[in-house]
Design an enzyme around this catalytic site. Structure first.
Site, PDB file in Angstrom:
ATOM      1  N   CYS A  96       5.105   4.486  16.481  1.00 37.22           N
ATOM      2  CA  CYS A  96       6.495   4.651  16.847  1.00 37.22           C
ATOM      3  C   CYS A  96       7.261   5.092  15.604  1.00 37.22           C
ATOM      4  CB  CYS A  96       7.044   3.323  17.347  1.00 37.22           C
ATOM      5  SG  CYS A  96       8.714   3.466  17.936  1.00 37.22           S
ATOM      6  N   GLY A 153       0.814  -1.206   0.000  1.00 41.05           N
ATOM      7  CA  GLY A 153       0.000   0.000   0.000  1.00 41.05           C
ATOM      8  C   GLY A 153       0.853   1.265   0.000  1.00 41.05           C
ATOM      9  N   THR A 154       1.957   1.244   0.721  1.00 42.54           N
ATOM     10  CA  THR A 154       2.807   2.439   0.819  1.00 42.54           C
ATOM     11  C   THR A 154       3.315   2.839  -0.557  1.00 42.54           C
ATOM     12  OG1 THR A 154       3.476   1.784   3.037  1.00 42.54           O
ATOM     13  CG2 THR A 154       4.885   3.385   1.923  1.00 42.54           C
ATOM     14  N   ASN A 195      -7.536   3.180   9.472  1.00 39.99           N
ATOM     15  CA  ASN A 195      -6.880   2.002  10.053  1.00 39.99           C
ATOM     16  C   ASN A 195      -6.962   1.948  11.573  1.00 39.99           C
ATOM     17  OD1 ASN A 195      -5.144   4.252   9.119  1.00 39.99           O
ATOM     18  ND2 ASN A 195      -3.618   3.302  10.430  1.00 39.99           N
ATOM     19  N   GLN A 239      -7.418  -0.525   4.098  1.00 39.24           N
ATOM     20  CA  GLN A 239      -8.157  -1.125   5.222  1.00 39.24           C
ATOM     21  C   GLN A 239      -9.597  -1.454   4.844  1.00 39.24           C
ATOM     22  OE1 GLN A 239      -7.104  -2.180   8.137  1.00 39.24           O
ATOM     23  NE2 GLN A 239      -5.047  -1.306   8.169  1.00 39.24           N
ATOM     24  N   THR A 283      11.407  -6.997 -11.122  1.00 41.39           N
ATOM     25  CA  THR A 283      10.800  -8.313 -11.379  1.00 41.39           C
ATOM     26  C   THR A 283       9.627  -8.529 -10.427  1.00 41.39           C
ATOM     27  OG1 THR A 283      12.940  -9.134 -12.080  1.00 41.39           O
ATOM     28  CG2 THR A 283      11.296 -10.796 -11.477  1.00 41.39           C
ATOM     29  N   SER A 289      -3.502  -3.408  -0.393  1.00 42.11           N
ATOM     30  CA  SER A 289      -2.373  -4.160   0.163  1.00 42.11           C
ATOM     31  C   SER A 289      -2.820  -5.592   0.448  1.00 42.11           C
ATOM     32  CB  SER A 289      -1.917  -3.484   1.463  1.00 42.11           C
ATOM     33  OG  SER A 289      -0.874  -4.218   2.047  1.00 42.11           O
ATOM     34  N   ALA A 290      -1.939  -6.537   0.118  1.00 40.20           N
ATOM     35  CA  ALA A 290      -2.309  -7.952   0.240  1.00 40.20           C
ATOM     36  C   ALA A 290      -2.309  -8.461   1.680  1.00 40.20           C
ATOM     37  CB  ALA A 290      -1.342  -8.804  -0.593  1.00 40.20           C
ATOM     38  N   HIS A 291      -1.400  -7.903   2.505  1.00 42.70           N
ATOM     39  CA  HIS A 291      -1.240  -8.533   3.826  1.00 42.70           C
ATOM     40  C   HIS A 291      -2.336  -8.181   4.821  1.00 42.70           C
ATOM     41  CE1 HIS A 291       0.623  -5.260   6.382  1.00 42.70           C
ATOM     42  NE2 HIS A 291       0.836  -4.740   5.198  1.00 42.70           N
TER      43      HIS A 291
END
Ligand code: PLP
Length: 376
Positions: free
Chosen positions: A316, A70-71, A148, A176, A234, A196-198
């Protein structure tokens, strides 16, 4: 007993994703840019994953650009629009993820006028306030679909419609939202959307930027011209395969009962606790709470010792603990913003976990109050 309740930070890979990783790595070992059979097998996996993702989020396959997450997707969109801009305005919500806020903060240093629109007390950035901030000089609008920290669903539809009618590019961070609320790129009719996949049970380090047809992207990392010249490097074939395999595997709405049980118990056992965005429309797996007078980070460590993995609202950064910018932008003072805990439910959780967490919070509160010499 270990209990994971931090699914908005990351959702551990689902079985289908792990199978897809193993299969892609063993059965399609080639480089997708190679012309031989091994390369073609890898290319097929990437193409199939692209088609599946496109279908899932309602866009053309050609709109999907796979990224490292996502970033990177947020950054590609922002830098593509603003690459050569030396003046002009960007309107974004004050509650965006740092993946949007940080690149925009850099743009302010380059002379752009970035307006951060604050949310109301429920954690919603109203469409009216976003639209009021847009002027004739506006080059880009950024608005996340789901926050999020609070899980609050933002009124992106109305803002997207305004942008479309006025020809202003809009980036929607849907990281999210995917899997938690319906996400449809074509219906929303926006210029960019990041995923984002995770967060949905894929693996970490994979994501996608959806781009409206005809928009040219800036190549942030120039190289071999993969992804039709839009994102070099790649392709992460096993990760991309896992992303596609994870789509639709988790029904996040099924965690509503746990979240509701948690909040119900919390209100009974710790009446001074506050639930953020309780009265807003929220995704059903997320509970952001404030425990006045208690330090979120200390609480987090105590819960960790008791086996619970949750998040504190504060982020953080470079060793310095910052209070949550989301809560601060809602008008909370620093001490309140530092006393937050985010619980996000997901696969494997139960109502029993929800109740056990409340009991652990009560314990921690009593211990911390006891240490401070206060009546429990
Ligand atoms: C709203 C939002 N945007 C972007 C990101 C960044 O995604 P990634 O971890 O894939 O880079 C996150 C991750 O926490 C997020 O919650």
């Amino acid at each position: 007993m270990k209990r994971y309740l931090d699914f908005n930070a990351t959702c551990p890979p689902v079985e289908a994703a792990l199978d897809a990783v193993a299969q892609a790595a063993t059965e399609a070992p080639g480089n997708p840019s190679s012309l031989h059979w091994a390369g073609r097998a890898a290319r097929r996996i990437v193409d199939d994953a692209r088609d599946k993702l496109a279908k899932f989020v309602g866009c053309e396959s050609g709109s999907v650009v796979f990224t490292s997450g996502g970033t990177e997707a947020d950054n590609i969109a922002i830098h593509s629009v603003l690459a050569s801009a030396q003046s002009g305005r960007v309107v974004c919500t004050a509650i965006e993820h740092p993946a949007v806020l940080r690149p925009l903060q850099h743009k302010t240093e380059q002379g752009l006028d970035v307006v951060f629109v604050r949310p109301d007390k429920n954690g919603i950035v109203t469409a009216g306030n976003m639209i009021a901030a847009i002027n004739d000089d506006t080059l880009l609008v950024c608005m996340m679909l789901v926050n999020n920290e609070s899980g609050a669903i933002q009124p992106v539809h109305e803002v997207a419609e305004y942008c479309r009618n006025h020809g202003i590019p809009i980036l929607v961070d849907a990281v999210q939202a995917l899997g938690k609320v319906p996400v449809n790129f074509q219906q929303l009719d926006v210029d960019f959307m990041s995923l984002s996949a995770h967060k949905i049970g894929g693996i970490k380090g994979v994501g996608a930027l959806l781009v409206r047809r005809g928009i040219k992207l800036l190549e942030l990392t120039p190289g071999g011209g993969q992804e039709r010249g839009r994102r070099s490097g790649t392709e992460n074939v096993p990760g991309i395969a896992a992303f596609a395999a994870a789509l639709g595997e988790i029904d996040f709405s099924s965690f509503a009962a746990m979240r509701d049980a948690f909040e119900e118990q919390l209100k009974i056992q710790i009446p001074e606790a506050r639930i953020i965005s309780e009265h807003a429309s929220r995704v059903t797996n997320t509970s952001l709470i404030i425990l006045p007078g208690m330090d979120g980070e200390t609480l987090l460590m105590q819960l960790d010792l008791a086996g619970f993995a949750v998040a504190s609202g504060s982020a953080c950064s470079s060793g310095k603990r910052e209070p949550s910018h989301v809560l601060m932008s809602m008008g909370m003072n620093e001490s309140m913003a530092r006393s937050s805990i985010r619980i996000s439910f997901g696969p494997g959780n139960s109502i029993e976990d929800a109740k056990a967490l409340v009991a652990a919070l009560v314990n921690s509160r009593n211990r911390l109050k006891g240490m401070a010499g206060l009546a429990v």
